[in-house]
Design an enzyme around this catalytic site. Structure first.
Site, PDB file in Angstrom:
ATOM      1  N   ARG A 272      56.239  23.432  26.370  1.00 15.02           N
ATOM      2  CA  ARG A 272      55.918  22.400  25.392  1.00 15.02           C
ATOM      3  C   ARG A 272      57.064  21.398  25.277  1.00 15.02           C
ATOM      4  NH1 ARG A 272      51.502  23.820  22.382  1.00 15.02           N
ATOM      5  NH2 ARG A 272      52.109  22.431  20.698  1.00 15.02           N
ATOM      6  N   HIS A 441      52.731  61.318   9.963  1.00 19.19           N
ATOM      7  CA  HIS A 441      52.205  61.852  11.223  1.00 19.19           C
ATOM      8  C   HIS A 441      50.693  62.004  11.095  1.00 19.19           C
ATOM      9  CE1 HIS A 441      51.866  64.305  14.822  1.00 19.19           C
ATOM     10  NE2 HIS A 441      51.092  65.121  14.136  1.00 19.19           N
TER      11      HIS A 441
END
Length: 462
Positions: A272, A441
């Site tokens: 760009r 977990h």
């Protein structure tokens, strides 16, 4: 003619500009915002938001395909490009309205037109045949960037898309060649590959996403090849030729071997360039093509600030917003500085890539003694349950105090997970602190805990 005068005038309504305008207004100043196109800038209209919306569609299409091997069968899958694009447009409109509402709440005058800075503090605004003039005691330039179209032979006659135009595509192309394998190129490759388009990426560097660490590039390249995306690295486009309704793209590899790719559609994603037309009459000190700023976002003119893509640096919306906050504070008499150490960097491909802090290369260039631990997601319970086991978490920490210097993650949802290591780096946290924090977990975030535990020798995994 009565000219409206403001404490702060912001040029550009993207994530740098509108955030700066709102912050300046909250600090009690009179503010004008000038935007030539749509509020939200590239990010909202032609960048982050449309690409992430379509990448979500890509993810769902891939999941439906994958589910066959889990014993979940649907009938034949079909998709409608026009409905997918309509959903993307609705999301953009909703977010645009949100920005507009925030600016109204802040009593910010919004001018829709092309603003051009004349002399000290005077700005003319051209819109639909009329010209208005405003004055600002302080200016914040947030004019952003646009896609670079490289001077390839034959490009004038070629028909090609850029990231500005690709999101308005009306029919699914038969094939697509993407010139540029950076973040924009690979994200768009994933979108079109999911629509069953044969995609080829041509990248000049020796690897895709060259701004990321080598192992992230490697893992992504492996995944893209599985999606039948062809990748040519260390390859240059020499010229482009029209051939009926197709294009011929002639490329040369590093070893001098030339090949020709025939394609229905061509996308230029090579980088760009900053938009500087709005302030060309100001004699600002530049840094190459970009405006030179200090850590207060101040330019060489003490009444002019600049933020976002127009200043170079990380071309990321969240960086532009952070810079906008700093510029607004300083333009209204405060004193703040920007700190780039905690900038998270995200690539929303599948698998995703997210990183924060130093890379190994940067740590060694700075002469820091460091140790690295890498944990593969192949042993992670949640990753296995999700059937998303490609990927890893890599942790870099300084050997002297165990302070966390950098984290790189590749895998599903890592763009959401990078906030945790960002917070640790922000608070100057150590590996021991991370290893003593309980992680839920089964989650993919446990891989970060495992990396920290392994780093400090407390891990149960070797």
């Amino acid at each position: 003619m009565l000219v409206n005068s403001y404490d702060v005038v912001v040029l550009g309504g993207g994530p740098g500009g509108y955030v700066a305008a709102i912050r300046a207004a909250k600090l009690g100043k009179t503010v004008a915002l000038i935007e030539a196109q749509d509020l939200g800038g590239t990010c909202l209209n032609r960048g982050c938001i449309p690409s992430k919306t379509l990448l979500r569609h890509a993810e769902v299409i891939e999941t439906i395909e994958k589910a066959k091997s889990w014993g979940i069968e649907t009938g034949e899958m079909t998709f409608s490009l026009s409905k997918m694009m309509a959903r993307k447009d609705a999301i953009i409109q909703q977010l645009r309205n949100g920005i507009s509402h925030l600016l109204k709440q802040g009593k910010i005058d919004v001018f829709n037109g092309f603003g051009e800075v004349q002399e000290a503090g005077k700005i003319t605004i051209q819109s639909a045949g009329k010209e208005e003039v405003v004055r600002g005691n302080n200016l914040i330039l947030a004019t952003g960037s646009r896609p670079l179209v490289p001077p390839i032979e034959g490009i004038e006659d070629a028909s090609y898309y850029t990231s500005d135009t690709i999101f308005d595509i009306e029919k699914i192309p038969q094939s697509l060649v993407i010139v540029g394998g950076g973040i924009i190129g690979v994200e768009l490759a994933c979108i079109f590959a999911s629509l069953n388009v044969p995609v080829s990426i041509i990248e000049m560097s020796d690897r895709i996403v060259p701004s990321e660490e080598p192992e992230a590039s490697k893992a992504l390249a492996r995944a893209l090849k599985k999606k039948r995306i062809s990748i040519s690295t260390s390859t240059k486009v020499m010229n482009i030729e029209q051939h009926g309704d197709h294009q011929l793209v002639h490329v040369t590899a590093e070893n001098g071997k030339t090949t020709t790719l025939e394609t229905d559609a061509l996308l230029m994603a090579v980088g760009r360039v900053p938009n500087t037309a709005a302030f060309s009459k100001l004699d600002l000190e530049m840094d190459g093509a970009f405006i030179k700023v200090n850590e207060e976002m101040r330019t060489s003119d003490p009444a002019v600030y600049a933020v976002g893509d127009v200043t170079g640096g990380w071309q990321l919306a969240h960086v532009a917003s952070a810079e906008g906050v700093v510029a607004a504070a300083n333009a209204t008499g405060g004193s703040e500085t920007i700190d780039y150490r905690m900038v998270p960097r995200c690539v929303y491909t599948s698998p995703e890539i997210a990183s924060v802090g130093l890379t190994e290369k940067e740590a060694s260039e700075q002469g820091i003694d460091y140790k690295v631990v890498k944990v593969d997601h192949a042993g992670n319970g949640r990753a296995l349950a999700q059937d998303e086991k490609e990927g890893f978490t890599k942790l870099i920490a300084g050997t002297e105090y165990g302070e966390i210097l950098g984290v790189l993650m590749v895998g599903p949802h890592v763009t959401e997970m990078i906030a945790e290591p960002s917070a640790y780096i922000h608070l100057e946290g150590t590996v021991d602190e991370l290893a003593s924090m309980i992680h839920a977990h089964p989650t993919i975030t446990e891989s970060l805990y495992e990396a920290a535990a392994a780093w400090s020798g407390k891990g149960i995994h070797h």
